[in-house]
Design an enzyme around this catalytic site. Structure first.
Site, PDB file in Angstrom:
ATOM      1  N   GLU A   1       0.826  -1.221   0.000  1.00  0.00           N
ATOM      2  CA  GLU A   1       0.000   0.000   0.000  1.00  0.00           C
ATOM      3  C   GLU A   1       0.854   1.263   0.000  1.00  0.00           C
ATOM      4  OE1 GLU A   1      -3.368   2.197   2.798  1.00  0.00           O
ATOM      5  OE2 GLU A   1      -3.095   0.032   2.946  1.00  0.00           O
TER       6      GLU A   1
ATOM      7  N   LYS B   1      -7.147  -0.658  11.505  1.00  0.00           N
ATOM      8  CA  LYS B   1      -6.523  -1.119  10.259  1.00  0.00           C
ATOM      9  C   LYS B   1      -5.271  -0.296   9.987  1.00  0.00           C
ATOM     10  CE  LYS B   1      -5.886  -1.099   5.577  1.00  0.00           C
ATOM     11  NZ  LYS B   1      -5.122  -0.134   4.770  1.00  0.00           N
TER      12      LYS B   1
ATOM     13  N   ASP C   1       3.819 -14.682  11.512  1.00  0.00           N
ATOM     14  CA  ASP C   1       2.484 -15.026  11.015  1.00  0.00           C
ATOM     15  C   ASP C   1       1.530 -13.847  11.206  1.00  0.00           C
ATOM     16  OD1 ASP C   1      -0.004 -16.075  10.453  1.00  0.00           O
ATOM     17  OD2 ASP C   1       0.310 -17.939  11.554  1.00  0.00           O
TER      18      ASP C   1
ATOM     19  N   HIS D   1      -1.791  10.698   0.531  1.00  0.00           N
ATOM     20  CA  HIS D   1      -1.931   9.351  -0.030  1.00  0.00           C
ATOM     21  C   HIS D   1      -1.861   9.376  -1.550  1.00  0.00           C
ATOM     22  CE1 HIS D   1      -3.196   5.181  -0.330  1.00  0.00           C
ATOM     23  NE2 HIS D   1      -4.085   5.555  -1.226  1.00  0.00           N
TER      24      HIS D   1
END
Length: 466
Positions: free
Chosen positions: A113, A308, A324, A421
């Site tokens: 991202e 998130k 993991d 962004h």
């Protein structure tokens, strides 16, 4: 169940034809194949290319383009998982200037991202001049359970457990010997009565310390021995009726929810010290950050996106270090819901004119075992981090999550998140349209002082090419 033996001397095309003809006649199935795992790598690729692509040669070329030129390295990657056909690459970046507990670190991050690495780096630099990050491992217990069904008197079961509890430790001595030398092992074993939630359901709830190992194999091996001991000892217990001896073990497995394997990361400074060239009113800025977090504390729709953002930082370091990330994600989100409502993982306050911003997050990580000694880039990432212990890695992962969260809230409460962004995302758009070097210069120059959106950039490219 259809079993279809593919003879090794039949070509892949013949195998596919025979299987498809059989399956269409009997099951009307498309794109199904038996014995796929037994095919060679080349045969797997040929089948995929011919079955799913209009231009099989182009598909094969793309698949092979991502192979390592070093055959030994490719073989190593092939053996990480099953049915390997190629490698799927993600970018690995570096976020420098993380001052953590008085020491500078450069953090390796693996993520696809845009803006995540840049945002973490920006936060790291910002806080490096304001005392840096403080991180503390609060606890490092991990959990495993033996789930079983017992149809009998619960008081008898409790008596039975108290009498044989020590036998669980004795029976696993060969498994725990090396872990105990490193200061780890089984911490405790409890009998838990869950019959109010599910009829006849009980569990052995065990806690472990696995030091620098993530410890999944160690924990599961111990649990399976617990189950075996439980069954064997139940047959010898005189107080059980015959039907009570029939304890049915359902499964033995570690838990990825580790509420007592928690690390705290925080930053703090005087409110007035929050100011910089983009923050002219530090008190207002601090109050908006606190209010934004309070919204995430009470509103689950916001909390999910808020967390998130934290996981953008956390997962990127977890991936880079061969841990993991699915287990971490699952455990973190349950932790965020532990009080009955999904809420923010981070918090902030002002007390005595001091702004404090922190998070507490469960992280079961390892720096030995698994991919840590196999994957060349994982070894490099751990080298960059200074060959950390599991506790040190927990701290570094947590501060990266906090840095990412602060960067997101800083953007949201000031300029808005899209400006930064989209400046980072513009390269993806330019690559999508295969722009030339000259076109890139003109496009980036134009958008230095103009608002960026996907449609606006596309329109500019189209006009440029007319």
């Amino acid at each position: 169940m259809l079993y279809f033996y593919l003879k090794p001397n039949i070509t892949i095309k013949s195998k596919t034809y025979l299987y498809k003809k059989y399956s269409q006649n009997h099951f009307n199935m498309k794109n199904a194949i038996a014995g796929f795992s037994k095919l060679s790598k080349e045969e797997k690729i040929n089948w995929i290319a011919n079955e799913y692509f209009s231009n099989p040669n182009e598909a094969i070329s793309t698949i092979k383009q991502y192979w390592n030129s070093d055959e030994n390295l490719q073989k190593l990657h092939d053996e990480f998982i099953e049915n390997t056909i190629t490698n799927f690459y993600l970018p690995m970046g570096i976020a420098p200037n993380f001052l953590v507990n008085g020491k500078y670190h450069s953090i390796p991050m693996v993520i696809e991202e845009s803006s995540v690495v840049a945002a973490a780096s920006k936060s790291a630099k910002y806080w490096s001049t304001r005392g840096g990050f403080k991180a503390t491992v609060l606890n490092s217990e991990k959990i495993g359970q033996v789930h079983f069904i017992y149809k009998g008197d619960s008081e008898k079961l409790e008596k039975f457990f108290s009498q044989i509890k020590n036998k669980f430790f004795i029976a696993t001595e060969s498994i725990t010997k090396n872990m105990q030398k490193r200061g780890g092992g089984i911490l405790d074993i409890e009998l838990r009565n869950k019959t109010n939630e599910l009829e006849n359901y009980y569990q052995l709830h065990a806690t472990f310390e696995t030091k620098d190992s993530m410890g999944a194999n160690f924990i599961n091996s111990c649990l399976e021995q617990f189950a075996k001991t439980l069954k064997e000892e139940s047959l010898l217990f005189d107080d059980f009726l015959e039907e009570e001896k029939n304890i049915e073990v359902i499964m033995s497995i570690l838990s990825n929810y580790v509420p007592n394997c928690v690390v705290r990361a925080e930053v703090s400074c005087k409110v007035e010290e929050l100011s910089d060239k983009n923050i002219s009113n530090p008190k207002e800025f601090a109050e908006k950050i606190i209010q934004a977090i309070r919204i995430a504390e009470v509103e689950p729709f916001r909390a999910v996106t808020h967390n998130k953002g934290i996981m953008n930082g956390v997962d990127a370091v977890v991936l880079a270090t061969g841990n993991d990330f699915r287990a971490v994600e699952a455990g973190v989100h349950v932790y965020a819901s532990r009080n009955g409502k999904y809420t923010s993982l981070s918090h902030a306050k002002i007390e005595n004119d001091i702004f404090t911003y922190w998070l507490e997050i469960p992280l079961a990580l390892g720096t030995v075992g698994g991919l840590t000694s196999l994957h060349p880039m994982v070894k490099m990432a751990l080298e960059i981090l200074g060959k950390p212990s599991a506790h040190d890695l927990m701290k570094l992962v947590a501060v990266t999550g906090l840095a990412q969260n602060f960067a997101a809230l800083r953007s949201l409460t000031t300029t808005g998140i899209q400006e930064g962004h989209m400046k980072m995302h513009i390269n993806n758009i330019l690559n999508q349209f295969k722009t030339t070097d000259e076109e890139r210069k003109l496009i980036k120059k134009h958008f230095e002082n103009n608002a960026i959106s996907h449609s606006v950039v596309v329109e500019f490219i189209e006009n440029l090419r007319k």
